[in-house]
Design a protein around this motif. Sequence first.
Motif, PDB file in Angstrom:
ATOM      1  N   THR A  80     -88.402  55.227  -1.260  1.00  0.00           N
ATOM      2  CA  THR A  80     -88.366  53.773  -1.649  1.00  0.00           C
ATOM      3  C   THR A  80     -87.646  52.806  -0.890  1.00  0.00           C
ATOM      4  OG1 THR A  80     -86.586  53.748  -3.447  1.00  0.00           O
ATOM      5  CG2 THR A  80     -89.004  54.434  -4.135  1.00  0.00           C
ATOM      6  N   ALA A  81     -87.998  51.728  -0.820  1.00  0.00           N
ATOM      7  CA  ALA A  81     -87.420  50.776  -0.051  1.00  0.00           C
ATOM      8  C   ALA A  81     -87.528  49.394  -0.669  1.00  0.00           C
ATOM      9  CB  ALA A  81     -87.268  50.683   1.467  1.00  0.00           C
ATOM     10  N   VAL A  82     -86.646  48.535  -1.401  1.00  0.00           N
ATOM     11  CA  VAL A  82     -86.773  47.404  -2.046  1.00  0.00           C
ATOM     12  C   VAL A  82     -86.810  46.273  -1.016  1.00  0.00           C
ATOM     13  CG1 VAL A  82     -85.857  45.437  -3.599  1.00  0.00           C
ATOM     14  CG2 VAL A  82     -85.748  48.079  -4.284  1.00  0.00           C
ATOM     15  N   LEU A  83     -88.003  45.384  -0.995  1.00  0.00           N
ATOM     16  CA  LEU A  83     -87.856  44.398  -0.052  1.00  0.00           C
ATOM     17  C   LEU A  83     -87.613  43.041  -0.718  1.00  0.00           C
ATOM     18  CD1 LEU A  83     -91.147  45.879   1.792  1.00  0.00           C
ATOM     19  CD2 LEU A  83     -88.741  45.982   2.503  1.00  0.00           C
ATOM     20  N   PRO A  84     -86.420  42.645  -0.854  1.00  0.00           N
ATOM     21  CA  PRO A  84     -86.193  41.435  -1.800  1.00  0.00           C
ATOM     22  C   PRO A  84     -86.785  40.019  -1.391  1.00  0.00           C
ATOM     23  CG  PRO A  84     -84.240  42.330  -0.911  1.00  0.00           C
ATOM     24  CD  PRO A  84     -85.219  43.230  -0.452  1.00  0.00           C
ATOM     25  N   THR A  88     -91.103  42.600  -3.277  1.00  0.00           N
ATOM     26  CA  THR A  88     -92.228  43.843  -3.527  1.00  0.00           C
ATOM     27  C   THR A  88     -91.001  45.047  -3.070  1.00  0.00           C
ATOM     28  OG1 THR A  88     -94.174  44.828  -2.995  1.00  0.00           O
ATOM     29  CG2 THR A  88     -92.825  43.895  -1.218  1.00  0.00           C
ATOM     30  N   THR A  89     -91.542  46.309  -3.027  1.00  0.00           N
ATOM     31  CA  THR A  89     -91.132  47.309  -2.864  1.00  0.00           C
ATOM     32  C   THR A  89     -92.064  48.476  -2.199  1.00  0.00           C
ATOM     33  OG1 THR A  89     -89.681  47.281  -4.862  1.00  0.00           O
ATOM     34  CG2 THR A  89     -90.197  49.421  -3.852  1.00  0.00           C
ATOM     35  N   ASN A  90     -91.553  48.910  -0.977  1.00  0.00           N
ATOM     36  CA  ASN A  90     -92.340  50.032  -0.455  1.00  0.00           C
ATOM     37  C   ASN A  90     -92.046  51.235  -1.247  1.00  0.00           C
ATOM     38  OD1 ASN A  90     -93.187  48.604   1.612  1.00  0.00           O
ATOM     39  ND2 ASN A  90     -91.943  49.097   3.222  1.00  0.00           N
ATOM     40  N   TYR A  91     -92.788  52.265  -1.480  1.00  0.00           N
ATOM     41  CA  TYR A  91     -92.849  53.386  -2.286  1.00  0.00           C
ATOM     42  C   TYR A  91     -93.914  54.371  -1.889  1.00  0.00           C
ATOM     43  CZ  TYR A  91     -96.753  51.502  -4.505  1.00  0.00           C
ATOM     44  OH  TYR A  91     -98.162  51.113  -4.779  1.00  0.00           O
ATOM     45  N   ARG A 154     -96.374  51.031   2.060  1.00  0.00           N
ATOM     46  CA  ARG A 154     -95.421  51.552   3.106  1.00  0.00           C
ATOM     47  C   ARG A 154     -95.318  50.537   4.278  1.00  0.00           C
ATOM     48  NH1 ARG A 154     -97.682  57.622   3.613  1.00  0.00           N
ATOM     49  NH2 ARG A 154     -96.682  58.472   2.085  1.00  0.00           N
TER      50      ARG A 154
END
Length: 154
Positions: A80-84, A88-91, A154
């Motif tokens: 996962t990577a939070v994209l503030p 949104t979030t990549n997951y 992604r």
Amino acid sequence: MAREMRRKDRQLAETDIKELLHKAAYGVLSLVDANNQAYGVPLSFVYFRDALYFHSATEGLKLDLVRQNSRAAFCIVGDTAVLPEQFTTNYESVIALGKAIEVTDEEKKAALEAFVEKYASAFKEKGLDYIEKAGSATTVVKLCIEQCTGKARR
């Protein structure tokens, strides 16, 4: 069975689902008791022979619930990577539905060996000795997968 995925553009292919099931370290097993009370428990697991395997002590709530109602769901979340700045979030995630059953004998031993391979491959000999000594104090549960979906951004 689960309903069709709404965001088909994020649906993972079967090969991606299997890859994620092999690489993820933990997931949450969800069960339901006789009063329809939900229970979720985080677990280590192995994806082995097209099924999910969990190990536990020989008694406890998780096993009580599996014995009362074999229907189960298992959810894993991969990277996962939070994209503030984008809100949104990549997951990547997988949800498997099926029946949970206890396994014994050779299947139990093979599943425990798969745990050693996944989590302690550098200590394989020591792990196999541990299985021989502690295997009788361990229960292995298999989730026979009936439906499995994966989703990613992604």
